[in-house]
Design a protein around this motif. Structure first.
Motif, mmCIF file in Angstrom:
data_model
loop_
_atom_site.group_PDB
_atom_site.id
_atom_site.type_symbol
_atom_site.label_atom_id
_atom_site.label_comp_id
_atom_site.label_asym_id
_atom_site.label_seq_id
_atom_site.Cartn_x
_atom_site.Cartn_y
_atom_site.Cartn_z
ATOM 1 N N HIS A 1 -34.898 26.670 -8.950
ATOM 2 C CA HIS A 1 -35.729 27.682 -8.846
ATOM 3 C C HIS A 1 -35.328 28.602 -7.574
ATOM 4 O O HIS A 1 -35.657 30.179 -7.761
ATOM 5 C CB HIS A 1 -37.225 27.187 -8.315
ATOM 6 N N ALA A 2 -35.138 28.301 -6.585
ATOM 7 C CA ALA A 2 -34.654 29.173 -5.552
ATOM 8 C C ALA A 2 -33.706 30.189 -5.906
ATOM 9 O O ALA A 2 -33.508 31.252 -5.550
ATOM 10 C CB ALA A 2 -34.213 28.225 -4.194
ATOM 11 N N VAL A 3 -32.441 29.565 -6.610
ATOM 12 C CA VAL A 3 -31.518 30.298 -6.834
ATOM 13 C C VAL A 3 -31.826 31.438 -7.981
ATOM 14 O O VAL A 3 -31.495 32.512 -7.887
ATOM 15 C CB VAL A 3 -30.298 29.570 -7.514
ATOM 16 N N GLU A 4 -32.594 31.037 -8.892
ATOM 17 C CA GLU A 4 -33.051 31.848 -9.592
ATOM 18 C C GLU A 4 -33.862 33.260 -9.336
ATOM 19 O O GLU A 4 -33.758 34.348 -9.522
ATOM 20 C CB GLU A 4 -34.046 31.148 -11.064
ATOM 21 N N VAL A 5 -34.865 32.818 -8.141
ATOM 22 C CA VAL A 5 -35.621 33.875 -7.605
ATOM 23 C C VAL A 5 -34.524 34.794 -6.708
ATOM 24 O O VAL A 5 -34.703 36.101 -6.980
ATOM 25 C CB VAL A 5 -36.687 33.037 -6.684
ATOM 26 N N CYS A 6 -33.640 33.906 -6.013
ATOM 27 C CA CYS A 6 -32.822 34.883 -5.312
ATOM 28 C C CYS A 6 -31.898 35.851 -5.929
ATOM 29 O O CYS A 6 -31.406 36.840 -5.578
ATOM 30 C CB CYS A 6 -31.918 33.850 -4.236
ATOM 31 N N ARG A 7 -31.385 35.283 -7.241
ATOM 32 C CA ARG A 7 -30.582 36.156 -8.073
ATOM 33 C C ARG A 7 -31.300 37.241 -8.506
ATOM 34 O O ARG A 7 -30.609 38.300 -8.594
ATOM 35 C CB ARG A 7 -29.821 35.301 -9.136
ATOM 36 N N ALA A 8 -32.498 36.944 -8.810
ATOM 37 C CA ALA A 8 -33.439 38.348 -9.448
ATOM 38 C C ALA A 8 -33.610 39.150 -8.175
ATOM 39 O O ALA A 8 -33.547 40.404 -8.750
ATOM 40 C CB ALA A 8 -34.806 37.644 -10.056
ATOM 41 N N GLN A 9 -33.899 38.821 -7.024
ATOM 42 C CA GLN A 9 -34.054 39.769 -5.876
ATOM 43 C C GLN A 9 -32.744 40.535 -5.707
ATOM 44 O O GLN A 9 -32.699 41.757 -5.312
ATOM 45 C CB GLN A 9 -34.290 39.029 -4.875
ATOM 46 N N LEU A 10 -31.560 39.906 -5.685
ATOM 47 C CA LEU A 10 -30.193 40.368 -5.603
ATOM 48 C C LEU A 10 -29.969 41.453 -6.505
ATOM 49 O O LEU A 10 -29.698 42.694 -6.382
ATOM 50 C CB LEU A 10 -29.409 39.432 -5.310
ATOM 51 N N ALA A 11 -30.153 41.158 -8.126
ATOM 52 C CA ALA A 11 -29.883 42.216 -8.907
ATOM 53 C C ALA A 11 -30.995 43.307 -8.981
ATOM 54 O O ALA A 11 -30.371 44.437 -9.069
ATOM 55 C CB ALA A 11 -30.289 41.449 -10.436
ATOM 56 N N SER A 12 -32.028 43.111 -8.578
ATOM 57 C CA SER A 12 -33.283 44.201 -8.338
ATOM 58 C C SER A 12 -32.715 45.200 -7.289
ATOM 59 O O SER A 12 -32.532 46.361 -7.444
ATOM 60 C CB SER A 12 -34.395 43.593 -8.216
#
Length: 257
Positions: free
Chosen positions: A146-157
């Motif tokens: 879950h942490a990786v998913e959230v962080c990757r979404a934040q980075l992409a955004s």
């Protein structure tokens, strides 16, 4: 051939804890300890400091050619104009800043900075040749996945406006639930998330992933090389404590005393 590993990054944010006089006293002590510290003198590690806006020019001047980098805790998404109270990346670069923090959880929570604003500020940093310290992290404690998913979404955004803008990014993984906590997040959790995020910034030469969130002595070695450094807060407001972190980096990286 794999790209060489970037230097270990040790960053310190002073937030709004120290006034002008204490900031300069603190920085004088840091300059003294850093002058001949093997982790820094060898080029194995670098130290960057993010003071309040009022002390930026003074600390840049004091740092001189010591190798200690100075940066800001925020910047405007615009480079000039009628934006009362804002500070542009143009101005930060002109006075000698090298880093700027973007997207910290406190900026998001207290000043309602959303993904659109974070993306605009990241682009402003890169187009002004400032290295963004981009903060990412999950609000609620959960699984590594879950942490990786959230962080990757934040980075992409955050990168949505920056595809054509060159420059490295220091990605600071700070799980929101661990900021200011008595203990950092579990080592295994941090290692797994940082290792996963490294691949997401690998396309930008010189980029790295560091960890913040109640970071202190003993943590760098516990992360086993899965993080490229630490982002320190109040703990490092004691220069002796900062020295202990640098000592640990030297020991882990095998730098002769």
């Amino acid at each position: 051939m794999p790209a060489p590993r970037p230097r270990v990054a040790i960053g310190v944010s002073l937030k709004m804890y120290l006034g002008p006089r204490r900031t300069r006293e603190w920085f004088d002590e840091v300059l003294s300890l850093a002058a001949d510290h093997p982790a820094l003198a060898s080029g194995t590690a670098e130290l960057f400091v993010l003071p309040t806006f009022t002390e930026l020019a003074a600390l840049v001047a004091a740092a001189g050619d010591t190798g200690i980098a100075v940066g800001a805790q925020d910047l405007s998404w615009e480079d000039q104009g009628a934006y009362t109270g804002e500070v542009s990346g143009v101005a930060l670069r002109e006075i000698g800043c090298r880093y700027v923090e973007v997207g910290h959880a406190e900026r998001r929570r207290l000043f309602t900075e959303d993904d659109r604003i974070v993306a605009a500020k990241l682009a402003a940093a890169l187009r002004n040749q400032l290295e963004p310290v981009l903060c990412v992290g999950e609000p609620v404690r959960g699984t590594v996945e879950h942490a990786v998913e959230v962080c990757r979404a934040q980075l992409a955004s955050a990168l949505v406006n920056s595809a054509s803008l060159p420059g490295p990014i220091t990605l600071a993984y700070e799980p929101v639930w661990a900021i200011g906590a008595a203990e950092p997040a579990p080592h295994e959790h941090v290692r797994a998330v940082c290792a996963a995020l490294r691949g997401d910034v690998a396309g930008r030469p010189g980029s790295r992933v560091i960890y913040g969130g109640s970071a202190g002595p003993g943590l760098y070695s516990a992360l086993g090389g899965d993080a490229d450094g630490l982002f320190l807060g109040r703990f490092a407001h004691d220069p002796a404590a900062l020295r202990r972190v640098l000592d640990e980096v030297a020991e882990v990286e095998g730098v002769p005393a």
